[in-house]
Design a protein around this motif. Structure first.
Motif, mmCIF file in Angstrom:
data_model
loop_
_atom_site.group_PDB
_atom_site.id
_atom_site.type_symbol
_atom_site.label_atom_id
_atom_site.label_comp_id
_atom_site.label_asym_id
_atom_site.label_seq_id
_atom_site.Cartn_x
_atom_site.Cartn_y
_atom_site.Cartn_z
ATOM 1 N N LYS A 107 0.833 -1.201 0.000
ATOM 2 C CA LYS A 107 0.000 0.000 0.000
ATOM 3 C C LYS A 107 0.870 1.253 0.000
ATOM 4 O O LYS A 107 0.631 2.202 -0.752
ATOM 5 N N ASN A 108 1.912 1.247 0.834
ATOM 6 C CA ASN A 108 2.828 2.391 0.878
ATOM 7 C C ASN A 108 3.521 2.590 -0.467
ATOM 8 O O ASN A 108 3.704 3.723 -0.931
ATOM 9 N N LEU A 109 3.917 1.473 -1.094
ATOM 10 C CA LEU A 109 4.593 1.549 -2.387
ATOM 11 C C LEU A 109 3.692 2.191 -3.431
ATOM 12 O O LEU A 109 4.123 3.081 -4.176
ATOM 13 N N TYR A 110 2.427 1.781 -3.486
ATOM 14 C CA TYR A 110 1.509 2.318 -4.488
ATOM 15 C C TYR A 110 1.242 3.809 -4.249
ATOM 16 O O TYR A 110 1.183 4.602 -5.196
ATOM 17 N N ILE A 111 1.091 4.196 -2.978
ATOM 18 C CA ILE A 111 0.867 5.614 -2.672
ATOM 19 C C ILE A 111 2.104 6.436 -3.035
ATOM 20 O O ILE A 111 2.001 7.509 -3.628
ATOM 21 N N CYS A 112 3.277 5.913 -2.674
ATOM 22 C CA CYS A 112 4.522 6.623 -3.005
ATOM 23 C C CYS A 112 4.729 6.704 -4.515
ATOM 24 O O CYS A 112 5.228 7.712 -5.026
ATOM 25 N N TRP A 113 4.352 5.623 -5.219
ATOM 26 C CA TRP A 113 4.477 5.645 -6.676
ATOM 27 C C TRP A 113 3.598 6.742 -7.262
ATOM 28 O O TRP A 113 4.061 7.544 -8.082
ATOM 29 N N PHE A 114 2.335 6.775 -6.843
ATOM 30 C CA PHE A 114 1.415 7.769 -7.379
ATOM 31 C C PHE A 114 1.839 9.176 -6.972
ATOM 32 O O PHE A 114 1.763 10.114 -7.765
ATOM 33 N N GLY A 115 2.301 9.323 -5.730
ATOM 34 C CA GLY A 115 2.788 10.617 -5.284
ATOM 35 C C GLY A 115 4.013 11.064 -6.057
ATOM 36 O O GLY A 115 4.145 12.244 -6.417
ATOM 37 N N SER A 116 4.928 10.133 -6.342
ATOM 38 C CA SER A 116 6.127 10.461 -7.128
ATOM 39 C C SER A 116 5.747 10.846 -8.554
ATOM 40 O O SER A 116 6.330 11.774 -9.131
ATOM 41 N N PHE A 117 4.765 10.131 -9.100
ATOM 42 C CA PHE A 117 4.296 10.450 -10.455
ATOM 43 C C PHE A 117 3.716 11.867 -10.500
ATOM 44 O O PHE A 117 4.058 12.665 -11.384
ATOM 45 N N LEU A 118 2.836 12.186 -9.549
ATOM 46 C CA LEU A 118 2.224 13.515 -9.527
ATOM 47 C C LEU A 118 3.267 14.596 -9.267
ATOM 48 O O LEU A 118 3.223 15.675 -9.868
ATOM 49 N N THR A 119 4.210 14.317 -8.370
ATOM 50 C CA THR A 119 5.251 15.308 -8.070
ATOM 51 C C THR A 119 6.120 15.577 -9.288
ATOM 52 O O THR A 119 6.387 16.737 -9.637
ATOM 53 N N ALA A 120 6.592 14.509 -9.945
ATOM 54 C CA ALA A 120 7.445 14.679 -11.123
ATOM 55 C C ALA A 120 6.691 15.362 -12.256
ATOM 56 O O ALA A 120 7.225 16.241 -12.936
ATOM 57 N N ALA A 121 5.429 14.967 -12.453
ATOM 58 C CA ALA A 121 4.618 15.597 -13.498
ATOM 59 C C ALA A 121 4.404 17.067 -13.178
ATOM 60 O O ALA A 121 4.556 17.945 -14.048
ATOM 61 N N GLY A 122 4.066 17.361 -11.923
ATOM 62 C CA GLY A 122 3.825 18.743 -11.531
ATOM 63 C C GLY A 122 5.060 19.613 -11.659
ATOM 64 O O GLY A 122 4.996 20.737 -12.175
ATOM 65 N N MET A 123 6.206 19.113 -11.212
ATOM 66 C CA MET A 123 7.444 19.905 -11.281
ATOM 67 C C MET A 123 7.884 20.133 -12.728
ATOM 68 O O MET A 123 8.497 21.146 -13.042
ATOM 69 N N ASN A 124 7.576 19.184 -13.610
ATOM 70 C CA ASN A 124 7.993 19.312 -15.004
ATOM 71 C C ASN A 124 6.960 20.016 -15.882
ATOM 72 O O ASN A 124 7.239 20.303 -17.045
ATOM 73 N N LEU A 125 5.773 20.264 -15.340
ATOM 74 C CA LEU A 125 4.768 21.012 -16.096
ATOM 75 C C LEU A 125 5.295 22.385 -16.506
ATOM 76 O O LEU A 125 4.995 22.881 -17.588
#
Length: 398
Positions: A6-24
């Motif tokens: 569960k932690n892995l999936y949340i961290c994965w999604f959080g990392s995806f949103l963070t990387a996408a947001g920072m690169n927007l």
């Protein structure tokens, strides 16, 4: 579902949103600088705004890593996501370019969601599957990095530049709220014990292994990022006169990310079986060979194929380093060790493009690929030497 998954999936999604947001926001920073009233030195200010985040992040990463050992990794995830969300929204209200650069400096100081996610997954995941878990986690950041610039450019054209910063801030707020659902099995370490363990100068074996990792990370990141300033120019040279230069440059940049996403989980699983140093050693050699062939590309399509192949090797680099790092340091200083490694990565991200641009200017773009390949071969040789000298535990060296 087990807690670590569960932690892995949340961290994965959080990392995806963070990387996408920072690169927007990366594609249109120069345009935003012009909109703020600076027209004479846009390139200089864009460079400052881009690199300033890496510089402060390099300084603060060990600090946040040390605090993570004391207060928990989930706390650092919440701090980073909330801090970045607030600063990103403030950038959308920037009155001038000085405010922008200052805010980007602050962004680097409070950032660190993805490094904290790596630490949390590394410490909360069973050792026999940590390589696979860290490989899966890395695909979240890579995926966000791929989609971010495309989405950012599209949104900038549709709704405006300032509004993209506000949307990015909202995305980071979503990351913050997702992180609240993480469950961390963390026992706070007293300040006195952290001081006793803090990168143990009296334990030469641990210190030596950590130094080896930092050298490997710096050389790796410096070599890979050296081609960033010249890749689009290389695409232009190979493509000739075309009205689709921006599209081709985007394809060349992104295609390695797709193969990276495909290979990272499998190479992570392999590192659990044969040891992360072996995977790292051969991944470095593979990337070096493919990168060296870049210098002899004769067409844009040949270059795209090479970039796609390159991604398969890239998927075995940083995840293997993170897996190895978990194995060689005591859990009480895991955050601090990852913080120092993140600093080495940030410094490599700054140094690589600088020397890459100088080599391209002095000798030509193909020589950047050749020098980078040589650096990676040297790096692979160093990893081999470190392993054979017994700087790992006996069961890993076997």
């Amino acid at each position: 579902m087990t807690t670590w998954k569960k932690n892995l999936y949340i961290c994965w999604f959080g990392s995806f949103l963070t990387a996408a947001g920072m690169n927007l926001v990366i594609p249109f920073l120069p345009l935003y600088i012009s909109q703020l009233g600076e027209h004479d030195h846009v390139e200089v200010w864009a460079s400052l705004a881009f690199s300033s985040t890496f510089l402060t992040a390099a300084i603060f990463s060990p600090i946040w890593g040390k605090l993570a050992d004391r207060y928990g990794r989930k706390t650092m995830l919440l701090r980073a996501s909330l801090g970045m969300a607030i600063i990103m929204i403030l950038i959308g209200f920037a009155p001038n370019v000085y405010f922008l650069v200052g805010a980007r400096l602050a962004m680097g100081a409070v950032s660190g969601f993805i490094p904290a996610a790596i630490i949390l997954v590394a410490t909360q995941t069973p050792s026999d599957v940590s390589g696979r878990a860290l490989g899966i986690l890395s695909t979240g950041g890579v995926g966000g990095t791929l989609i971010g610039p495309v989405l950012g450019g599209l949104l900038a054209d549709l709704i405006g530049l300032r509004e993209v910063f506000w949307i990015t801030g909202a995305i980071l707020f979503v990351t913050f709220f997702l992180t609240l659902y993480i469950r961390e099995d963390f026992n706070p370490v007293k300040k006195e014990k952290i001081k006793q363990a803090a990168i143990p100068m009296d334990n030469k074996a641990i210190l030596k292994r950590l130094a080896n990792v930092l050298i490997t990370t710096f050389l790796l990141q410096s070599a890979i990022l050296s081609i960033q300033p010249v890749l689009t120019l290389y695409v232009k040279d190979l493509a000739g006169n075309t009205s689709y230069l921006a599209l081709l440059a985007g394809i060349v940049t992104a295609v390695s990310g797709f193969s990276n996403i495909l290979s990272a989980p499998y190479l992570g699983k392999l590192s659990d079986k044969v040891g992360p140093q072996r995977v790292l050693q051969f991944s470095l050699l593979f990337v070096a060979i493919i990168l060296g062939i870049h210098a002899f590309a004769t067409s844009i399509w040949f270059l795209i194929i090479l970039r796609f192949l390159l991604g398969f090797g890239l998927g075995g680099l940083l995840p293997a380093i993170n897996t190895y790092l978990k194995k060689i340091v005591p859990e009480s200083i895991t955050g601090q060790a990852y913080g120092y490694n993140q600093t080495a990565q940030y410094i490599g991200s700054v140094v690589g493009p600088l020397w890459g641009g100088q080599v391209a200017s002095a000798f030509g773009i193909p020589y950047v690929f050749i020098v980078s390949a040589v650096l990676l071969i040297i790096n692979s040789a160093l990893v081999t030497i470190f392993r054979r000298r017994g700087t790992v535990r006996s069961h890993e060296a076997a």
